[in-house]
Write a protein that holds these residues in place. Sequence first.
Motif, PDB file in Angstrom:
ATOM      1  N   GLY A 107     -40.127 -36.632  33.364  1.00 22.32           N
ATOM      2  CA  GLY A 107     -40.712 -36.764  34.701  1.00 22.32           C
ATOM      3  C   GLY A 107     -41.028 -35.464  35.393  1.00 22.32           C
ATOM      4  N   MET A 108     -41.567 -34.499  34.663  1.00 26.37           N
ATOM      5  CA  MET A 108     -41.838 -33.195  35.264  1.00 26.37           C
ATOM      6  C   MET A 108     -43.159 -33.223  36.029  1.00 26.37           C
ATOM      7  SD  MET A 108     -41.522 -29.437  33.565  1.00 26.37           S
ATOM      8  CE  MET A 108     -39.744 -29.482  33.703  1.00 26.37           C
ATOM      9  N   SER A 109     -43.129 -32.716  37.266  1.00 20.85           N
ATOM     10  CA  SER A 109     -44.318 -32.689  38.123  1.00 20.85           C
ATOM     11  C   SER A 109     -44.415 -31.367  38.864  1.00 20.85           C
ATOM     12  CB  SER A 109     -44.274 -33.825  39.160  1.00 20.85           C
ATOM     13  OG  SER A 109     -44.210 -35.089  38.542  1.00 20.85           O
ATOM     14  N   ARG A 110     -45.647 -30.954  39.095  1.00 22.64           N
ATOM     15  CA  ARG A 110     -45.928 -29.802  39.956  1.00 22.64           C
ATOM     16  C   ARG A 110     -47.225 -30.106  40.684  1.00 22.64           C
ATOM     17  NH1 ARG A 110     -48.081 -23.947  38.292  1.00 22.64           N
ATOM     18  NH2 ARG A 110     -47.984 -22.953  40.331  1.00 22.64           N
ATOM     19  N   THR A 111     -47.140 -30.205  41.990  1.00 20.91           N
ATOM     20  CA  THR A 111     -48.274 -30.659  42.799  1.00 20.91           C
ATOM     21  C   THR A 111     -49.527 -29.839  42.518  1.00 20.91           C
ATOM     22  OG1 THR A 111     -46.750 -31.338  44.545  1.00 20.91           O
ATOM     23  CG2 THR A 111     -49.075 -31.128  45.147  1.00 20.91           C
ATOM     24  N   GLY A 112     -50.609 -30.559  42.215  1.00 16.15           N
ATOM     25  CA  GLY A 112     -51.898 -29.918  41.961  1.00 16.15           C
ATOM     26  C   GLY A 112     -52.118 -29.507  40.522  1.00 16.15           C
ATOM     27  N   PHE A 113     -51.080 -29.663  39.672  1.00 16.10           N
ATOM     28  CA  PHE A 113     -51.198 -29.201  38.284  1.00 16.10           C
ATOM     29  C   PHE A 113     -50.887 -30.290  37.261  1.00 16.10           C
ATOM     30  CE2 PHE A 113     -50.511 -25.402  40.816  1.00 16.10           C
ATOM     31  CZ  PHE A 113     -51.470 -24.541  40.310  1.00 16.10           C
ATOM     32  N   PHE A 114     -49.751 -30.976  37.415  1.00 16.27           N
ATOM     33  CA  PHE A 114     -49.411 -32.046  36.477  1.00 16.27           C
ATOM     34  C   PHE A 114     -48.451 -33.001  37.166  1.00 16.27           C
ATOM     35  CE2 PHE A 114     -46.822 -28.288  35.673  1.00 16.27           C
ATOM     36  CZ  PHE A 114     -45.527 -28.776  35.787  1.00 16.27           C
ATOM     37  N   LYS A 115     -48.362 -34.222  36.623  1.00 20.21           N
ATOM     38  CA  LYS A 115     -47.589 -35.271  37.297  1.00 20.21           C
ATOM     39  C   LYS A 115     -46.851 -36.124  36.271  1.00 20.21           C
ATOM     40  CE  LYS A 115     -46.570 -38.122  40.797  1.00 20.21           C
ATOM     41  NZ  LYS A 115     -45.628 -37.735  41.862  1.00 20.21           N
ATOM     42  N   ASP A 116     -45.541 -36.248  36.439  1.00 22.67           N
ATOM     43  CA  ASP A 116     -44.714 -37.186  35.682  1.00 22.67           C
ATOM     44  C   ASP A 116     -44.874 -37.028  34.167  1.00 22.67           C
ATOM     45  OD1 ASP A 116     -42.814 -39.175  35.512  1.00 22.67           O
ATOM     46  OD2 ASP A 116     -44.292 -40.789  35.463  1.00 22.67           O
ATOM     47  N   VAL A 117     -44.761 -35.801  33.699  1.00 24.33           N
ATOM     48  CA  VAL A 117     -44.912 -35.527  32.261  1.00 24.33           C
ATOM     49  C   VAL A 117     -43.563 -35.671  31.563  1.00 24.33           C
ATOM     50  CG1 VAL A 117     -45.504 -33.790  30.514  1.00 24.33           C
ATOM     51  CG2 VAL A 117     -46.886 -33.993  32.603  1.00 24.33           C
ATOM     52  N   SER A 118     -43.546 -36.495  30.508  1.00 24.33           N
ATOM     53  CA  SER A 118     -42.353 -36.659  29.676  1.00 24.33           C
ATOM     54  C   SER A 118     -42.754 -36.498  28.215  1.00 24.33           C
ATOM     55  CB  SER A 118     -41.723 -38.040  29.883  1.00 24.33           C
ATOM     56  OG  SER A 118     -41.284 -38.197  31.222  1.00 24.33           O
ATOM     57  N   LEU A 119     -41.957 -35.739  27.466  1.00 24.71           N
ATOM     58  CA  LEU A 119     -42.215 -35.586  26.021  1.00 24.71           C
ATOM     59  C   LEU A 119     -40.960 -35.072  25.341  1.00 24.71           C
ATOM     60  CD1 LEU A 119     -42.607 -32.293  25.306  1.00 24.71           C
ATOM     61  CD2 LEU A 119     -44.762 -32.668  26.467  1.00 24.71           C
ATOM     62  N   ASP A 120     -40.974 -35.093  24.002  1.00 20.93           N
ATOM     63  CA  ASP A 120     -39.831 -34.572  23.259  1.00 20.93           C
ATOM     64  C   ASP A 120     -40.297 -33.983  21.940  1.00 20.93           C
ATOM     65  OD1 ASP A 120     -39.461 -36.765  21.037  1.00 20.93           O
ATOM     66  OD2 ASP A 120     -39.712 -37.871  22.919  1.00 20.93           O
ATOM     67  N   VAL A 121     -39.450 -33.114  21.364  1.00 16.56           N
ATOM     68  CA  VAL A 121     -39.715 -32.520  20.058  1.00 16.56           C
ATOM     69  C   VAL A 121     -38.398 -32.419  19.301  1.00 16.56           C
ATOM     70  CG1 VAL A 121     -39.545 -30.159  20.965  1.00 16.56           C
ATOM     71  CG2 VAL A 121     -40.756 -30.560  18.824  1.00 16.56           C
ATOM     72  N   HIS A 122     -38.458 -32.705  17.983  1.00 17.26           N
ATOM     73  CA  HIS A 122     -37.259 -32.738  17.150  1.00 17.26           C
ATOM     74  C   HIS A 122     -37.229 -31.573  16.168  1.00 17.26           C
ATOM     75  CE1 HIS A 122     -37.460 -36.775  18.777  1.00 17.26           C
ATOM     76  NE2 HIS A 122     -36.258 -37.042  18.309  1.00 17.26           N
ATOM     77  N   GLU A 123     -36.091 -31.401  15.505  1.00 15.52           N
ATOM     78  CA  GLU A 123     -35.941 -30.374  14.485  1.00 15.52           C
ATOM     79  C   GLU A 123     -36.976 -30.592  13.368  1.00 15.52           C
ATOM     80  OE1 GLU A 123     -31.976 -30.975  13.179  1.00 15.52           O
ATOM     81  OE2 GLU A 123     -31.053 -29.878  14.851  1.00 15.52           O
ATOM     82  N   GLY A 124     -37.690 -29.524  12.994  1.00 14.07           N
ATOM     83  CA  GLY A 124     -38.664 -29.611  11.911  1.00 14.07           C
ATOM     84  C   GLY A 124     -39.964 -30.289  12.275  1.00 14.07           C
ATOM     85  N   GLU A 125     -40.168 -30.560  13.547  1.00 15.03           N
ATOM     86  CA  GLU A 125     -41.359 -31.305  13.972  1.00 15.03           C
ATOM     87  C   GLU A 125     -42.374 -30.368  14.628  1.00 15.03           C
ATOM     88  OE1 GLU A 125     -42.204 -35.555  16.220  1.00 15.03           O
ATOM     89  OE2 GLU A 125     -40.686 -34.226  17.075  1.00 15.03           O
ATOM     90  N   ILE A 126     -43.650 -30.600  14.325  1.00 17.12           N
ATOM     91  CA  ILE A 126     -44.744 -29.911  15.019  1.00 17.12           C
ATOM     92  C   ILE A 126     -45.403 -30.932  15.927  1.00 17.12           C
ATOM     93  CG2 ILE A 126     -46.903 -28.638  14.793  1.00 17.12           C
ATOM     94  CD1 ILE A 126     -46.013 -27.780  11.999  1.00 17.12           C
TER      95      ILE A 126
END
Length: 509
Positions: free
Chosen positions: A263-282
């Motif tokens: 749920g990362m947000s910064r007014t005027g730039f991005f809103k409600d961003v969620s993601l993940d990355v695992h070991e060995g993953e691109i």
Amino acid sequence: MAEDTILELQNITKIFPGVKALDNVHFDLRRGEIHALMGENGAGKSTFIKVITGVHAAEEGKMILEGKEVHFKGPRDASDAGIAAVYQHPTSYPELSVAENIFIGHEKMKHGLIQWKVMNDEAAELLGRLDADFGPTEEMGALSVAQQQMVEIAKALSTNAKIVILDEPTASLTQNESQKLYRIVRQLRDHGVSVIFISHRFEDMYELASRVTVLRDSQYIGTYDVDKISNADLIKAMVGREISDMYPKPEVKIGDELLRIEGMSRTGFFKDVSLDVHEGEIVGMTGLVGAGRTETMESVCGITKPDEGKVFLQGKELHIHRPADAMKEGIILLPEDRQKQGLILSWGLNRNVTLPIQEELASHGFNDNKKENELSKKYLEEVDTKAVTIFEQASSLSGGNQQKVVVAKALAQSNMKVIIMDEPTKGVDVGAKAEIYGIMGELAKKGYGIIMISSEMPEILGMCDRIYVMCNGRVTGCLDRGEATQEGILTLSMENSAKHEHAETEAHS
């Protein structure tokens, strides 16, 4: 020399002390043609341009312009003959107006006085031909890179150039700006101007050129019809070998979760961003330029402060306030502009690589030079950096090798877990791209989690296990490697825009 040929170079050889920069090079340009010139860094393209534009005189060979052999004593001779060059980094005067930049060196004069109105009127006419969204009296320094390039093209037209050389013009442009440049270049062609278009990007060549000439190791390799040469054959011509797998994505067992953003947000730039990355993953992050990809990762790494959202590393919530905090935890961002933000160009490679670990190298208040040199050598060799010595200045390396130094700098931090790579192959040649992809694959095999921000669809599809697509600051979808297609990514890249337009229509009805 064929009737429709405007420029021909025969057996051009240029020698600098100890170096043959051009070796028996041939080239011909037709009237009203867009002719691509391609080759790896160091192939001789820059020297070739400088011979055509009168900066350098060739030791051997002939240059024939409109059927007559010419000998330029300097750039003014080339300009007077109708040849103009627009370089990758515009050579403008930021404090002067657009009109002054266009006519500098050939001002409109009458009775010893500059005719400002005439210059502004003619500049406005030239800008109109290029569909510019700015006027002749605006200050050059206030313009974007794309707008400054437009001024450089207008400057070429103001000298009635018959031949325009464009040197890597799309290297610093967004996708939309590149499309606008394509339209301008086609306009030049349609008005009878011949264009030499130098680029590392295959899409530039396919969009514009009818023929492509390849240089390699200062030598002429061949001239090909764009619609008759395969991608594989063109790459082989450029690098001197077959690249059997342009995207060497290894099969890696994906491990535990490393990084999670909620749920990362910064007014005027991005809103409600969620993601993940695992070991060995691109993991790829893509979308149209301006979608908020870089801005999101900058907030993750403490470069900017988000308004809300959480960052977890191996299940533990982090509180990152500055880039040093992120690096201490094992997260590093390799920036898009490697020259300004990733390297200190005047420093040696050894000091660049060990910059983040200087505290570890200090012994009784003094730097342990021996240890620094050993470590930098180890990591530079690990990513196969091509350099004479570890003391060589970073500024002397090609774009691909500079990018390798930035990766080596990340690896020097022993606690590194997540590497965020922003446009890692921007401005590098095809051979170096394949090497960078290979490095990414090796890092994945060692268990690092990699986030690759990229606008280049082929590398996103070729290298990523999962792909997050953003539009207007929001994640519009996440695609697994098996289901991702170019069409699917493009649809998600424009999804928010379409929804926004639909909502506005509904609101007005």
